[in-house]
Design a protein around this motif. Structure first.
Motif, PDB file in Angstrom:
ATOM      1  N   ARG A   4       0.834  -1.197   0.000  1.00  0.00           N
ATOM      2  CA  ARG A   4       0.000   0.000   0.000  1.00  0.00           C
ATOM      3  C   ARG A   4       0.871   1.250   0.000  1.00  0.00           C
ATOM      4  NH1 ARG A   4      -4.714  -0.488   4.101  1.00  0.00           N
ATOM      5  NH2 ARG A   4      -5.672   0.803   2.540  1.00  0.00           N
ATOM      6  N   PRO A   5       0.360   2.359  -0.573  1.00  0.00           N
ATOM      7  CA  PRO A   5       1.143   3.597  -0.626  1.00  0.00           C
ATOM      8  C   PRO A   5       1.596   4.094   0.747  1.00  0.00           C
ATOM      9  CG  PRO A   5      -0.716   3.749  -2.112  1.00  0.00           C
ATOM     10  CD  PRO A   5      -0.880   2.473  -1.340  1.00  0.00           C
ATOM     11  N   THR A   6       0.735   4.009   1.756  1.00  0.00           N
ATOM     12  CA  THR A   6       1.121   4.475   3.086  1.00  0.00           C
ATOM     13  C   THR A   6       2.304   3.667   3.608  1.00  0.00           C
ATOM     14  OG1 THR A   6      -1.162   5.105   3.522  1.00  0.00           O
ATOM     15  CG2 THR A   6       0.293   4.907   5.421  1.00  0.00           C
TER      16      THR A   6
ATOM     17  N   TYR B 279       5.921  10.799  -2.746  1.00  0.00           N
ATOM     18  CA  TYR B 279       6.095  10.288  -1.384  1.00  0.00           C
ATOM     19  C   TYR B 279       6.919  11.255  -0.542  1.00  0.00           C
ATOM     20  CZ  TYR B 279       4.305   5.725  -2.928  1.00  0.00           C
ATOM     21  OH  TYR B 279       3.531   4.703  -3.405  1.00  0.00           O
ATOM     22  N   VAL B 280       7.946  11.848  -1.135  1.00  0.00           N
ATOM     23  CA  VAL B 280       8.746  12.845  -0.426  1.00  0.00           C
ATOM     24  C   VAL B 280       7.854  14.031  -0.064  1.00  0.00           C
ATOM     25  CG1 VAL B 280      10.627  14.526  -0.683  1.00  0.00           C
ATOM     26  CG2 VAL B 280      10.971  12.146  -1.385  1.00  0.00           C
ATOM     27  N   ASP B 281       6.986  14.450  -0.974  1.00  0.00           N
ATOM     28  CA  ASP B 281       6.039  15.534  -0.679  1.00  0.00           C
ATOM     29  C   ASP B 281       5.141  15.164   0.500  1.00  0.00           C
ATOM     30  OD1 ASP B 281       6.997  17.262  -2.617  1.00  0.00           O
ATOM     31  OD2 ASP B 281       5.518  16.642  -4.127  1.00  0.00           O
ATOM     32  N   HIS B 282       4.712  13.906   0.565  1.00  0.00           N
ATOM     33  CA  HIS B 282       3.896  13.456   1.703  1.00  0.00           C
ATOM     34  C   HIS B 282       4.664  13.626   3.015  1.00  0.00           C
ATOM     35  CE1 HIS B 282       0.480  11.884  -0.457  1.00  0.00           C
ATOM     36  NE2 HIS B 282       1.213  11.025  -1.138  1.00  0.00           N
TER      37      HIS B 282
ATOM     38  N   THR C 235       6.679   8.862  -8.513  1.00  0.00           N
ATOM     39  CA  THR C 235       6.009   8.443  -7.276  1.00  0.00           C
ATOM     40  C   THR C 235       6.892   8.713  -6.070  1.00  0.00           C
ATOM     41  OG1 THR C 235       4.811   6.759  -8.524  1.00  0.00           O
ATOM     42  CG2 THR C 235       4.883   6.485  -6.134  1.00  0.00           C
ATOM     43  N   VAL C 236       8.205   8.515  -6.216  1.00  0.00           N
ATOM     44  CA  VAL C 236       9.125   8.824  -5.113  1.00  0.00           C
ATOM     45  C   VAL C 236       9.001  10.296  -4.741  1.00  0.00           C
ATOM     46  CG1 VAL C 236      11.566   9.034  -4.452  1.00  0.00           C
ATOM     47  CG2 VAL C 236      10.763   6.979  -5.622  1.00  0.00           C
TER      48      VAL C 236
ATOM     49  N   ALA D 214      16.472   7.519  -8.243  1.00  0.00           N
ATOM     50  CA  ALA D 214      16.474   6.223  -8.927  1.00  0.00           C
ATOM     51  C   ALA D 214      16.643   5.078  -7.931  1.00  0.00           C
ATOM     52  CB  ALA D 214      17.583   6.187  -9.973  1.00  0.00           C
ATOM     53  N   ASP D 215      17.560   5.234  -6.972  1.00  0.00           N
ATOM     54  CA  ASP D 215      17.780   4.212  -5.951  1.00  0.00           C
ATOM     55  C   ASP D 215      16.519   4.001  -5.120  1.00  0.00           C
ATOM     56  OD1 ASP D 215      19.195   2.426  -4.128  1.00  0.00           O
ATOM     57  OD2 ASP D 215      19.299   4.139  -2.746  1.00  0.00           O
ATOM     58  N   LEU D 216      15.890   5.102  -4.708  1.00  0.00           N
ATOM     59  CA  LEU D 216      14.660   4.997  -3.912  1.00  0.00           C
ATOM     60  C   LEU D 216      13.546   4.329  -4.712  1.00  0.00           C
ATOM     61  CD1 LEU D 216      14.782   8.481  -2.180  1.00  0.00           C
ATOM     62  CD2 LEU D 216      15.154   6.250  -1.095  1.00  0.00           C
TER      63      LEU D 216
END
Length: 160
Positions: free
Chosen positions: A3-5, A40-43, A36-37, A24-26
Motif C-alpha cells: 500500500r502507498p502508506t 512520497y517525499v512531498d507526503h 512516485t518517489v 532512482a535508488d529509492l
C-alpha cells in the motif's frame, strides 16, 4: 502489492538510515517510478518531516541532520495502563487539556491494539468500577494546578 502508506513509511525508514539517496535508488527500493518517489517525499514534507533535496549529479534526498522520528514502543501492559489512565482521568474530571485531546489520544492507541489486547481492554473497562457519573473538567487554571493526592502527608516516605 504494498500500500502507498506503507511505502511512504518505508521511504522514511530508508532515509533514516542516513546518507543521500538518489531518486532512482529509492524508486528501485520501493518498487515504484521516480515520479512516485517525489510524491512520497512531498507526503513526508507535508507531515513536517525535514526531507532535504540535494541537487546535482550525485543529488537525491536525505533527512535533515539530527532528525530521527522517535518510535513509541509500548508493551501490552503499558498500552493498557495508558488507556485506562486516560479513561479514568476523563471520568474523574482530571483534564488539564481538552477532553477531545484525551479522547483522540486514546482512539489512536486503541486503533493499533492487536485484537486480543483490545478485547482485554474491553473486559477491563466493563469490569471497572465507574459507578459515579463523570465529573466535568475543571476550568480556569487546572493546567497550572499542582498534582496532589488526598492524605499524602500521612503517607510514610512522603516528603513534607
Amino acid at each position: 502489492m504494498t500500500r502507498p502508506t506503507a511505502r511512504v513509511l518505508a521511504l522514511l525508514e530508508i532515509l533514516q538510515a542516513g546518507g543521500t539517496r538518489t531518486t532512482a535508488d529509492l524508486a528501485i527500493r520501493l518498487d515504484v517510478d521516480e515520479r512516485t518517489v517525489r510524491r512520497y517525499v512531498d507526503h513526508l514534507i507535508n507531515l513536517d518531516i525535514p526531507v532535504w533535496s540535494v541537487r546535482g549529479r550525485y543529488g537525491g534526498y536525505r533527512l535533515a541532520p539530527g532528525y530521527r522520528m522517535p518510535p513509541l514502543m509500548l508493551t501490552d501492559d503499558e498500552a493498557l495502563a495508558v488507556l485506562l489512565g486516560l479513561v479514568a482521568g476523563l471520568r474523574a474530571g482530571l483534564v488539564t487539556t481538552s477532553a477531545t485531546a484525551m479522547e483522540s489520544a486514546a482512539a489512536k492507541i486503541r486503533r493499533v491494539l492487536p485484537g486480543a489486547l483490545g478485547r482485554r481492554l474491553d473486559a477491563l473497562l466493563a469490569a471497572a468500577d465507574f459507578t459515579t457519573a463523570a465529573r466535568p473538567p475543571e476550568t480556569g487554571g487546572a493546567a497550572n494546578a499542582p498534582c496532589t493526592r488526598t492524605g499524602s502527608s500521612s503517607t510514610p516516605g512522603a516528603g513534607t
